[in-house]
Design a protein around this motif. Structure first.
Motif, short mmCIF file in Angstrom:
data_model
loop_
_atom_site.label_atom_id
_atom_site.label_comp_id
_atom_site.label_asym_id
_atom_site.label_seq_id
_atom_site.Cartn_x
_atom_site.Cartn_y
_atom_site.Cartn_z
N UNK A 18 11.64 7.47 5.22
CA UNK A 18 10.71 6.47 5.35
C UNK A 18 10.94 5.75 6.75
N UNK A 19 10.17 5.31 7.55
CA UNK A 19 10.07 4.56 8.75
C UNK A 19 9.86 3.20 8.25
N UNK A 20 11.05 2.26 8.21
CA UNK A 20 10.77 0.85 7.95
C UNK A 20 10.81 -0.26 8.84
N UNK A 21 9.79 -0.83 8.97
CA UNK A 21 9.94 -1.75 10.24
C UNK A 21 9.99 -3.30 9.41
N UNK A 22 10.69 -4.16 10.28
CA UNK A 22 11.14 -5.41 9.82
C UNK A 22 10.68 -6.34 10.86
N UNK B 265 16.19 6.25 3.38
CA UNK B 265 16.18 7.22 2.35
C UNK B 265 15.74 6.74 1.15
N UNK B 266 14.83 7.15 0.33
CA UNK B 266 14.46 6.70 -1.11
C UNK B 266 14.43 8.02 -2.07
N UNK B 267 14.64 7.88 -3.16
CA UNK B 267 14.73 8.94 -4.16
C UNK B 267 13.32 9.21 -4.51
N UNK B 268 12.82 10.53 -4.32
CA UNK B 268 11.54 11.01 -4.29
C UNK B 268 11.07 11.46 -6.05
N UNK C 269 0.75 -1.27 -0.13
CA UNK C 269 -0.03 -0.10 -0.09
C UNK C 269 0.81 1.36 -0.10
N UNK C 270 2.00 1.20 0.39
CA UNK C 270 2.91 2.32 0.62
C UNK C 270 3.67 2.42 -0.62
N UNK C 271 4.07 4.03 -0.91
CA UNK C 271 4.73 4.20 -2.21
C UNK C 271 6.08 3.69 -1.90
N UNK C 272 6.69 4.04 -0.76
CA UNK C 272 8.03 3.31 -0.29
C UNK C 272 7.93 2.20 0.54
N UNK C 273 8.64 1.14 0.67
CA UNK C 273 8.45 0.23 1.64
C UNK C 273 8.63 0.68 2.93
N UNK C 274 7.50 0.01 3.87
CA UNK C 274 7.42 0.49 5.15
C UNK C 274 7.65 -0.84 6.09
N UNK C 275 7.23 -1.89 5.39
CA UNK C 275 7.49 -3.21 6.33
C UNK C 275 8.24 -3.97 5.46
N UNK C 276 9.25 -4.86 6.02
CA UNK C 276 10.13 -5.85 5.40
C UNK C 276 10.41 -7.25 6.25
N UNK C 277 10.72 -7.95 5.37
CA UNK C 277 10.86 -9.40 6.23
C UNK C 277 12.06 -9.01 7.27
N UNK C 278 12.27 -9.74 8.21
CA UNK C 278 13.29 -9.50 9.20
C UNK C 278 14.03 -10.90 10.00
#
Length: 344
Positions: free
Chosen positions: A283-287, A297-300, A151-160
């Protein structure tokens, strides 16, 4: 009668000279291992002692200039300075979150910086008993993986760490270091800045903001210490402490993270502020299985080669009286003249 050698000196004098020569040979044999641990001022001082020291010091300095990341990242990230005589910025490098480590030495510019350095664990704290996905062949593009957030334009959840997949999983985009070419360039007004070493497309992961995780009390103490240093009155702010505040959905709760990259950090410490938001998205990314999120940081937008990378440090309050803070030199049409901080 005292014994004399062929050169008219005593045996004791000859032995003393031989011992001195042996010590000098031993010193210069060890110097390439010792010099990389020296601070810039100490390295400059020892380089003036003799020709051999100058040669070894020069090799160490050249290596430092060629790669700020000390080979921790996938590609070398060089320093480029056509402004003054400072060849590089000295700091301890960590590509991931770390705990404060006062007095720890780190080699930079010697044999220890060669290839083969093991990548550090990107997760400082883990949640015992946490459950993640079991996609052992990798989660690809999110094919039914419960850790994937589409749902997010940039990753906010990842495997961990609680997942069954490995580091090459497609849903671990931010966990394998910098994947684009970057360079650190000196600017007359801003100081060091981070620039693109190649064309970077929109949405591309750049890096995370890595440094020491400190308490709010320690963060404020470090701010006060920085305020008291002479460099605080100069054009360039001496702190690289990022404060992240996030309002959590479970009631009126605010999570605060203090990441200090001033003395220990990665290349994100060179990303400057831009009042117009810049070309990066933070972006805040959780794993899954990790206790703490990470700031990535991602290129906007599409970023041209040699273009400076920047993002907004936060909002600035313009209510009178004018806020006191460090001057902003972002140069954007919407520049407010003052860098964001807790005081502005």
């Amino acid at each position: 009668m005292e014994k004399r050698c062929r050169r008219g000196r005593s045996v004791e004098e000859e032995e003393e000279e031989d011992n001195s020569e042996a010590q000098e040979v031993s010193f210069f044999h060890c110097a390439p291992l010792i010099f990389p641990y020296l601070q810039p001022s100490d390295l400059a001082a020892v380089s003036s002692t003799c020709r051999s020291s100058r040669r070894i010091s020069g090799a160490v300095t050249s290596t430092r200039i060629s790669d700020a990341s000390r080979t921790f990242e996938n590609s070398a990230i060089p320093f480029i300075n056509a402004v003054d005589s400072q060849p590089y910025a000295h700091f301890l490098y960590t590509p991931v979150q770390s705990l404060p480590s006062a007095g720890v030495a780190q080699s930079w510019g010697g044999p220890a910086d060669g290839p083969g350095r093991a990548p550090p664990d990107p997760f400082l704290f883990r949640v015992d008993g946490a459950r993640g996905c079991d996609c052992r062949r990798g989660c690809g593009g999110g094919s039914g993986c419960p850790c994937w957030d589409s749902a997010s334009e940039f990753p906010s959840r990842e495997c961990g760490p609680s997942c069954g997949c490995f580091s090459d999983c497609g849903n671990r985009l931010t966990q394998n270091g910098v994947s684009v070419r970057l360079k650190i360039v000196k600017d007359k007004r801003k100081g060091w800045s981070l620039r693109a070493g190649e064309m970077i497309p929109k949405g591309k992961f750049i890096c995370e903001y890595a440094g020491e995780l400190v308490t709010t009390e320690e963060a404020r103490a470090r701010f006060r210490q920085c305020d008291d240093t002479p460099s605080r009155t100069s054009r360039h702010f001496c702190s690289a402490l990022l404060v992240v505040k996030e309002h959590l959905p479970c009631g009126n709760v605010c999570m605060r993270m203090n990441i200090d990259a001033t003395k220990t950090g990665n290349i994100a410490r060179f990303i400057n502020h831009s009042c117009d938001g810049g070309n990066l998205c933070a972006a805040i990314v959780r794993s899954s299985g990790a206790l703490l999120p990470r700031v990535c940081f991602f290129a906007s937008m599409d970023i041209r080669e040699d273009e400076e990378l920047s993002f907004s440090y936060g909002d600035v309050t313009l209510d009178p009286p004018p806020p006191k803070g460090s001057p902003c030199f972002c140069g954007s049409p919407s520049c407010l003249g003052v860098l964001p901080s807790e005081h502005t």
